[in-house]
Write a protein that holds these residues in place. Structure first.
Motif, PDB file in Angstrom:
ATOM      1  N   PHE A 225      11.870  52.021  69.935  1.00 24.19           N
ATOM      2  CA  PHE A 225      12.474  52.978  70.859  1.00 24.19           C
ATOM      3  C   PHE A 225      12.620  52.388  72.261  1.00 24.19           C
ATOM      4  N   ASP A 226      11.638  51.586  72.665  1.00 22.46           N
ATOM      5  CA  ASP A 226      11.647  50.984  73.996  1.00 22.46           C
ATOM      6  C   ASP A 226      11.412  49.486  73.868  1.00 22.46           C
ATOM      7  N   MET A 227      12.292  48.694  74.499  1.00 21.35           N
ATOM      8  CA  MET A 227      12.157  47.240  74.451  1.00 21.35           C
ATOM      9  C   MET A 227      12.546  46.660  75.806  1.00 21.35           C
ATOM     10  N   ARG A 228      11.660  45.803  76.351  1.00 24.01           N
ATOM     11  CA  ARG A 228      11.935  45.160  77.631  1.00 24.01           C
ATOM     12  C   ARG A 228      11.483  43.710  77.572  1.00 24.01           C
ATOM     13  N   GLU A 229      12.202  42.849  78.303  1.00 22.32           N
ATOM     14  CA  GLU A 229      11.774  41.461  78.500  1.00 22.32           C
ATOM     15  C   GLU A 229      11.809  41.176  79.983  1.00 22.32           C
ATOM     16  N   LYS A 230      10.747  40.541  80.487  1.00 19.74           N
ATOM     17  CA  LYS A 230      10.663  40.225  81.911  1.00 19.74           C
ATOM     18  C   LYS A 230      10.253  38.765  82.110  1.00 19.74           C
ATOM     19  N   THR A 231      10.805  38.175  83.153  1.00 16.57           N
ATOM     20  CA  THR A 231      10.458  36.807  83.524  1.00 16.57           C
ATOM     21  C   THR A 231       9.381  36.835  84.596  1.00 16.57           C
ATOM     22  N   LEU A 232       8.455  35.892  84.523  1.00 14.46           N
ATOM     23  CA  LEU A 232       7.348  35.793  85.471  1.00 14.46           C
ATOM     24  C   LEU A 232       7.589  34.658  86.457  1.00 14.46           C
ATOM     25  N   ARG A 233       7.397  34.952  87.733  1.00 22.75           N
ATOM     26  CA  ARG A 233       7.500  33.952  88.790  1.00 22.75           C
ATOM     27  C   ARG A 233       6.430  34.263  89.854  1.00 22.75           C
ATOM     28  N   TYR A 234       6.240  33.337  90.781  1.00 20.19           N
ATOM     29  CA  TYR A 234       5.374  33.623  91.917  1.00 20.19           C
ATOM     30  C   TYR A 234       6.010  34.720  92.763  1.00 20.19           C
ATOM     31  N   PRO A 235       5.187  35.590  93.371  1.00 22.60           N
ATOM     32  CA  PRO A 235       5.732  36.712  94.145  1.00 22.60           C
ATOM     33  C   PRO A 235       6.702  36.249  95.237  1.00 22.60           C
ATOM     34  N   GLY A 236       7.832  36.968  95.331  1.00 22.92           N
ATOM     35  CA  GLY A 236       8.853  36.670  96.325  1.00 22.92           C
ATOM     36  C   GLY A 236      10.049  35.909  95.784  1.00 22.92           C
ATOM     37  N   HIS A 237       9.955  35.386  94.552  1.00 23.42           N
ATOM     38  CA  HIS A 237      11.038  34.575  93.992  1.00 23.42           C
ATOM     39  C   HIS A 237      12.303  35.406  93.762  1.00 23.42           C
ATOM     40  N   ALA A 238      12.154  36.588  93.199  1.00 26.40           N
ATOM     41  CA  ALA A 238      13.320  37.420  92.878  1.00 26.40           C
ATOM     42  C   ALA A 238      14.124  37.736  94.136  1.00 26.40           C
ATOM     43  N   GLU A 239      13.442  37.999  95.241  1.00 24.81           N
ATOM     44  CA  GLU A 239      14.136  38.323  96.490  1.00 24.81           C
ATOM     45  C   GLU A 239      14.985  37.148  96.968  1.00 24.81           C
ATOM     46  N   LYS A 240      14.459  35.926  96.831  1.00 25.82           N
ATOM     47  CA  LYS A 240      15.220  34.739  97.251  1.00 25.82           C
ATOM     48  C   LYS A 240      16.464  34.545  96.381  1.00 25.82           C
ATOM     49  N   ILE A 241      16.304  34.727  95.075  1.00 22.74           N
ATOM     50  CA  ILE A 241      17.433  34.550  94.164  1.00 22.74           C
ATOM     51  C   ILE A 241      18.496  35.612  94.416  1.00 22.74           C
ATOM     52  N   GLU A 242      18.066  36.852  94.659  1.00 20.48           N
ATOM     53  CA  GLU A 242      19.021  37.928  94.940  1.00 20.48           C
ATOM     54  C   GLU A 242      19.833  37.619  96.192  1.00 20.48           C
TER      55      GLU A 242
END
Length: 385
Positions: A225-242
């Motif tokens: 019913f529920d399926m998710r996949e997430k990538t792990l990085r050091y905190p702050g990485h997603a903000e830089k990529i965005e």
């Protein structure tokens, strides 16, 4: 002797080639267009080398005639064409290419040709799929699946605090493609890099997890019913990529700069390649957590798998190359030995009914120093599972 061709000799492809070359009864050839890559593994005993440009249409079909089994360790943009050409050639295949296309669209062609083609056979997708498939088989009903995975350098060096064992273009593909998920039984898409959360990881500390499009075939093969996949990085990485994405650095429409036409994505990939390349023997680690919840014969159950690996201190082999390459080499050996001959395009979760494949692979990985732990918890209260 069975003849094996490993297509692509990057960090992962060369690891696969080394593993297969050590197996008695296999004649292994590493194929790449880059002479420097080939020279880096020239000393490996029992390994032959062949220089070839695999990007040209029909090049893999022509090469395949000389081999019994082929292994795909190519960039994602080459993956689907390579898979199609190997199937057309009527040869068995094991692939780790993170292709954006749906490999299962070639399933009927593979069946027609009698070809066994195992795709997404790395760590995630790959080992994660086997873990989910194994739990799904044990449960009477699978309610939820969560996969969190990442490979990171031990030393955090600004500005990126990240190194990529794969092509930067493939990593950027993960960061830009909408993340397909299931919520409440409905298929939805979430923006990549969204829903950032902090996750405590044993032996590492706190990382951040964000949505990425890594479920792939699991969305169709596992009825959760529920399926998710997430990538792990050091905190702050997603903000830089965005910030890069929003500024257009990953754009695919050509632009002219000083009379030269180029795509922003190609330019950015080239720059990031220099920043994200692992140094020789640089210490890094890979961590993956897979959590599957559902109804078992004793009530609600929660199955948790944790994988952890670090750079091999003796050989300098990176953990991401090890955790991606070893599962592929394991399955390739089974295909070559005739122990896996089911025709079709097969993601790993469809292999869990193959005799002892999952347990044997886990034992093989543990024997190579990769830590894999499994815990099962039962409760009559779904909220506590």
């Amino acid at each position: 002797m069975k003849k094996i061709a490993v297509l692509g000799c990057g960090l992962v492809g060369s690891t696969i080639a080394r593993q297969l070359a050590s197996v008695t009864g296999l004649n292994v050839t590493a194929v790449d267009a880059d002479s420097e890559r080939l020279n880096s593994i020239r000393h490996v005993q029992g390994l032959s080398l062949r220089k070839a440009d695999l990007s040209a249409e029909g090049s893999i079909t022509s090469l395949a005639k000389d081999f019994d089994v082929l292994v795909g360790a190519l960039p994602g943009w080459m993956g689907y064409r390579a898979l199609r050409e190997v199937i057309v050639a009527g040869k068995n295949y094991c692939d780790i290419s993170f292709m954006p296309e749906n490999a299962r669209e070639l399933d009927s062609l593979a069946r027609e040709k009698g070809v066994c083609a195992v795709v997404d056979c790395g760590v995630a997708p790959g080992v994660a799929n086997l873990m989910v498939g194994t739990s799904h088989r044990k449960l009477e009903r699978t309610d939820s699946v969560l996969i969190m995975v990442g490979g990171l350098p031990r030393q955090r060096i600004l500005p990126w605090e990240y190194k990529a064992p794969f092509s930067p273009a493939d990593v950027i593909e993960e960061y830009t493609r909408p993340a397909r998920q299931k919520r409440g039984g409905r298929s939805i898409s979430m923006p990549a890099l969204s829903e950032v959360e902090l996750v405590d990881v044993p032996k590492v500390g706190t990382l951040e997890a964000f949505n990425t499009d890594g479920l792939r075939s699991l969305l169709d093969t596992i009825g959760a019913f529920d399926m998710r996949e997430k990538t792990l990085r050091y905190p702050g990485h997603a903000e830089k990529i965005e910030l890069l994405a929003e500024s257009g650095f990953f754009g695919t429409d050509p632009m002219v700069v000083n009379g030269v036409e180029l795509r922003p994505l190609d330019f950015s990939s080239r720059l990031l390649f220099n920043n994200w390349s692992l140094e020789e023997s640089e210490a890094e680690f890979t961590y993956m957590r897979v959590v599957v919840k559902g109804q078992g014969n004793t009530g609600q159950q929660c199955h948790t798998y944790e994988l952890f690996d670090e750079t091999d201190p003796d050989t300098g082999a990176s953990s991401m190359a090890r955790t991606t390459g070893y599962p592929c080499a394991f399955v390739t050996k089974r295909i070559a030995a005739g122990q896996l001959a089911r025709p079709g395009v097969l993601p790993p979760e469809l292999l869990v009914d193959e005799e002892s494949l999952f347990d044997d692979m886990m034992d093989d990985l543990r024997g190579k120093g990769i830590s894999i732990e499994y815990h099962q918890k039962s409760t009559n209260n779904p909220a506590q599972a």
